[in-house]
Design an enzyme around this catalytic site. Sequence first.
Site, PDB file in Angstrom:
ATOM      1  N   LYS A   1      18.493 -15.327  54.978  1.00 26.00           N
ATOM      2  CA  LYS A   1      18.991 -14.114  55.643  1.00 26.00           C
ATOM      3  C   LYS A   1      17.875 -13.326  56.331  1.00 26.00           C
ATOM      4  O   LYS A   1      18.116 -12.579  57.264  1.00 26.00           O
ATOM      5  CB  LYS A   1      19.728 -13.209  54.638  1.00 26.00           C
TER       6      LYS A   1
ATOM      7  N   HIS B   1      16.119 -10.206  41.201  1.00 23.68           N
ATOM      8  CA  HIS B   1      15.432  -9.769  42.425  1.00 23.68           C
ATOM      9  C   HIS B   1      14.966  -8.343  42.169  1.00 23.68           C
ATOM     10  O   HIS B   1      15.788  -7.472  41.875  1.00 23.68           O
ATOM     11  CB  HIS B   1      16.374  -9.840  43.627  1.00 23.68           C
TER      12      HIS B   1
ATOM     13  N   SER C   1      13.757  -5.612  47.636  1.00 24.73           N
ATOM     14  CA  SER C   1      12.936  -6.061  48.756  1.00 24.73           C
ATOM     15  C   SER C   1      11.901  -4.998  49.087  1.00 24.73           C
ATOM     16  O   SER C   1      12.183  -3.806  49.062  1.00 24.73           O
ATOM     17  CB  SER C   1      13.825  -6.359  49.958  1.00 24.73           C
TER      18      SER C   1
ATOM     19  N   GLU D   1      12.601 -16.811  45.649  1.00 25.96           N
ATOM     20  CA  GLU D   1      13.367 -16.728  46.898  1.00 25.96           C
ATOM     21  C   GLU D   1      12.688 -15.806  47.902  1.00 25.96           C
ATOM     22  O   GLU D   1      13.259 -14.800  48.314  1.00 25.96           O
ATOM     23  CB  GLU D   1      14.777 -16.206  46.602  1.00 25.96           C
ATOM     24  N   PRO D   2      11.457 -16.100  48.289  1.00 23.17           N
ATOM     25  CA  PRO D   2      10.765 -15.208  49.219  1.00 23.17           C
ATOM     26  C   PRO D   2      11.402 -15.231  50.613  1.00 23.17           C
ATOM     27  O   PRO D   2      11.784 -16.290  51.095  1.00 23.17           O
ATOM     28  CB  PRO D   2       9.345 -15.781  49.282  1.00 23.17           C
ATOM     29  N   GLY D   3      11.563 -14.078  51.220  1.00 18.45           N
ATOM     30  CA  GLY D   3      12.034 -13.990  52.599  1.00 18.45           C
ATOM     31  C   GLY D   3      10.915 -13.406  53.444  1.00 18.45           C
ATOM     32  O   GLY D   3      10.176 -14.108  54.135  1.00 18.45           O
ATOM     33  N   ARG D   4      10.787 -12.099  53.348  1.00 15.31           N
ATOM     34  CA  ARG D   4       9.783 -11.338  54.080  1.00 15.31           C
ATOM     35  C   ARG D   4       8.393 -11.993  54.063  1.00 15.31           C
ATOM     36  O   ARG D   4       7.704 -12.048  55.093  1.00 15.31           O
ATOM     37  CB  ARG D   4       9.682  -9.955  53.430  1.00 15.31           C
TER      38      ARG D   4
ATOM     39  N   TYR E   1      18.218  -0.650  58.514  1.00 17.30           N
ATOM     40  CA  TYR E   1      18.620  -1.510  57.402  1.00 17.30           C
ATOM     41  C   TYR E   1      17.486  -1.776  56.423  1.00 17.30           C
ATOM     42  O   TYR E   1      17.711  -1.992  55.247  1.00 17.30           O
ATOM     43  CB  TYR E   1      19.136  -2.857  57.927  1.00 17.30           C
ATOM     44  N   ASP E   2      16.275  -1.869  56.941  1.00 24.00           N
ATOM     45  CA  ASP E   2      15.146  -2.302  56.110  1.00 24.00           C
ATOM     46  C   ASP E   2      14.172  -1.146  55.853  1.00 24.00           C
ATOM     47  O   ASP E   2      13.090  -1.359  55.320  1.00 24.00           O
ATOM     48  CB  ASP E   2      14.444  -3.482  56.815  1.00 24.00           C
TER      49      ASP E   2
ATOM     50  N   ASP F   1      22.696   5.777  72.717  1.00 25.67           N
ATOM     51  CA  ASP F   1      22.911   6.484  71.461  1.00 25.67           C
ATOM     52  C   ASP F   1      21.658   7.242  71.033  1.00 25.67           C
ATOM     53  O   ASP F   1      20.554   6.700  71.081  1.00 25.67           O
ATOM     54  CB  ASP F   1      23.302   5.458  70.384  1.00 25.67           C
TER      55      ASP F   1
ATOM     56  N   TYR G   1      13.821  -9.404  58.840  1.00 24.60           N
ATOM     57  CA  TYR G   1      14.958  -8.490  58.981  1.00 24.60           C
ATOM     58  C   TYR G   1      14.937  -7.774  60.328  1.00 24.60           C
ATOM     59  O   TYR G   1      15.101  -6.568  60.402  1.00 24.60           O
ATOM     60  CB  TYR G   1      14.987  -7.503  57.801  1.00 24.60           C
TER      61      TYR G   1
HETATM   62  C1  LIG Z   1      17.303 -10.696  50.429  1.00 26.38           C
HETATM   63  C2  LIG Z   1      17.140 -11.601  49.283  1.00 26.38           C
HETATM   64  C3  LIG Z   1      15.943 -12.315  49.093  1.00 26.38           C
HETATM   65  C4  LIG Z   1      14.722 -12.129  49.962  1.00 26.38           C
HETATM   66  O1  LIG Z   1      14.063 -10.942  49.655  1.00 26.38           O
HETATM   67  P1  LIG Z   1      12.642 -10.587  50.285  1.00 26.38           P
HETATM   68  O2  LIG Z   1      12.375  -9.235  49.767  1.00 26.38           O
HETATM   69  O3  LIG Z   1      12.749 -10.667  51.750  1.00 26.38           O
HETATM   70  O4  LIG Z   1      11.658 -11.582  49.743  1.00 26.38           O
HETATM   71  C5  LIG Z   1      15.880 -13.192  48.033  1.00 26.38           C
HETATM   72  N1  LIG Z   1      16.926 -13.374  47.193  1.00 26.38           N
HETATM   73  C6  LIG Z   1      18.081 -12.724  47.347  1.00 26.38           C
HETATM   74  C7  LIG Z   1      19.197 -12.985  46.404  1.00 26.38           C
HETATM   75  C8  LIG Z   1      18.224 -11.802  48.379  1.00 26.38           C
HETATM   76  O5  LIG Z   1      19.372 -11.133  48.523  1.00 26.38           O
END
Ligand SMILES: *Cc1c(COP(=O)(O)O)cnc(C)c1O
Length: 455
Positions: free
Chosen positions: A66, A194, A197, A271-274, A328-329, A358, A386
């Site tokens: 995501k 988690h 974030s 589950e790293p995203g950022r 959002y972030d 806007d 994000y």
């Molecule tokens: C959004 C999300 C992540 C990613 O989080 P980051 O802060 O970007 O690392 C991992 N796991 C779950 C379940 C999430 O909803």
Amino acid sequence: MNTAEFDFSFLEEGFSAKDIVEQKINESSMTDDRDAFYVCDLGDVLKKHLRWARALPRVSPFYAVKCNDSQAVLMTLASLGTGFDCASKTEIQLVQSLGVDPSRIIYANPCKQVSQIKYASTHGVQMMTFDSEMELMKVARCHNNAKLVLRIATDDSKAVCRLSIKFGAQLKACRGLLEKAKELGLDVIGVSFHVGSGCTDSAAFKQAIADARCVFDMGLVLGFCMNLLDIGGGFPGSEDADIKFEEITAVINPALDKYFPVDSGVRIIAEPGRFYVASAYTLVVNIIAKKVLIDDDSASDGKGRVIDRSLMYYVNDGVYGSFNCILYDHAHCLPTLHKKPKPDEAMYRCSIWGPTCDGLDRIVEQCNLPDMHVGDWLLFENMGAYTVAASSTFNGFQKPDIHYVISRPAWQHVQQIYAQGLPVPAESCTLDVPACCGREKNLEIPSKSPQAHVV
Ligand SMILES: *Cc1c(COP(=O)(O)O)cnc(C)c1O
């Protein structure tokens, strides 16, 4: 999918992504377009991956789709052998379309639509999270061989984006949930959490890992083969974060060794995203309009000059586009100047606005910038997380093009890791239950090597 549909080029020797920013600015400045654009350095994603492996050698990353679902990023990560955290049918489809084996996917959404659970089932995705009884009942009905992971709540009070207000079972609810799973004949294999974030508090990880241990012990008592710990996301993605990645991992590693020592045989994932994508992206915007406001209270700038005006800059990407991260972030975005100011250049109080009609569409409320002109460029760094993933084309403003670059050595490094294949997960069970822990088959590498058009 044989070839990717993205604009990709190799960096010539001695060139960096910054040089490509400069080159694209020059090209665009020769036309009247001057559209906003991104440069993404996929080599930066590789660097993050190597940094992850160094700092968290026991933890396999499952990238959170995501955060940024660009094909180029996903293909790079698939080649590097990461797993993927998907939250929906479409994300599962996207990742599987790149040839990723379902054993490398965790469906990490504790509250899923029934039809999407069915989709996961028919497409071989077994690992999925839950945090309620109702979810267990849905899974029992729709999925024959789910491997369930109990998501627990954490103290996320020090995170920028809180998640435990929405997801995660309280510790005191866990025994009941595990008993319900047993009653339904479901297979619970572990615990996830988690910390929120943009976590700024390494102690939150430590506490959550200790809590996970408690839940593991409850599960073991009930006869579950608990062999998966998922420490979620929350890791910083750029150097300007309030806490450094390695400061967090310096707390995580000893906690893992204490509560989940290597000989426990528990497989640890995250589950790293950022972390993976934030710093890879630079957004370049153009000043499309400007206003000068005469201030009633003129002030001296300390160099004997009277500053009697403030400036409003309007640029061609905004809060409805890439800067949705402001809403959002909870991001604070500040520009980097394209043209270095002269040492004695006057600075003005400025605000920066997006292109839509806007009033909400404000990128920076106040910052100091020199007097610039319509047609000048501004850079925003660390814009990979994000941003593009949630941007819209509200008011008819199109999303910026993304130019992906990578150096040849970095590309070769990715190919090398890909050729080595993926590690076999360490899996076993602390319980000596027959048929509990048949060793998982080796994880498969994607059937297709990522390819891209070279421009
Ligand atoms: C959004 C999300 C992540 C990613 O989080 P980051 O802060 O970007 O690392 C991992 N796991 C779950 C379940 C999430 O909803």
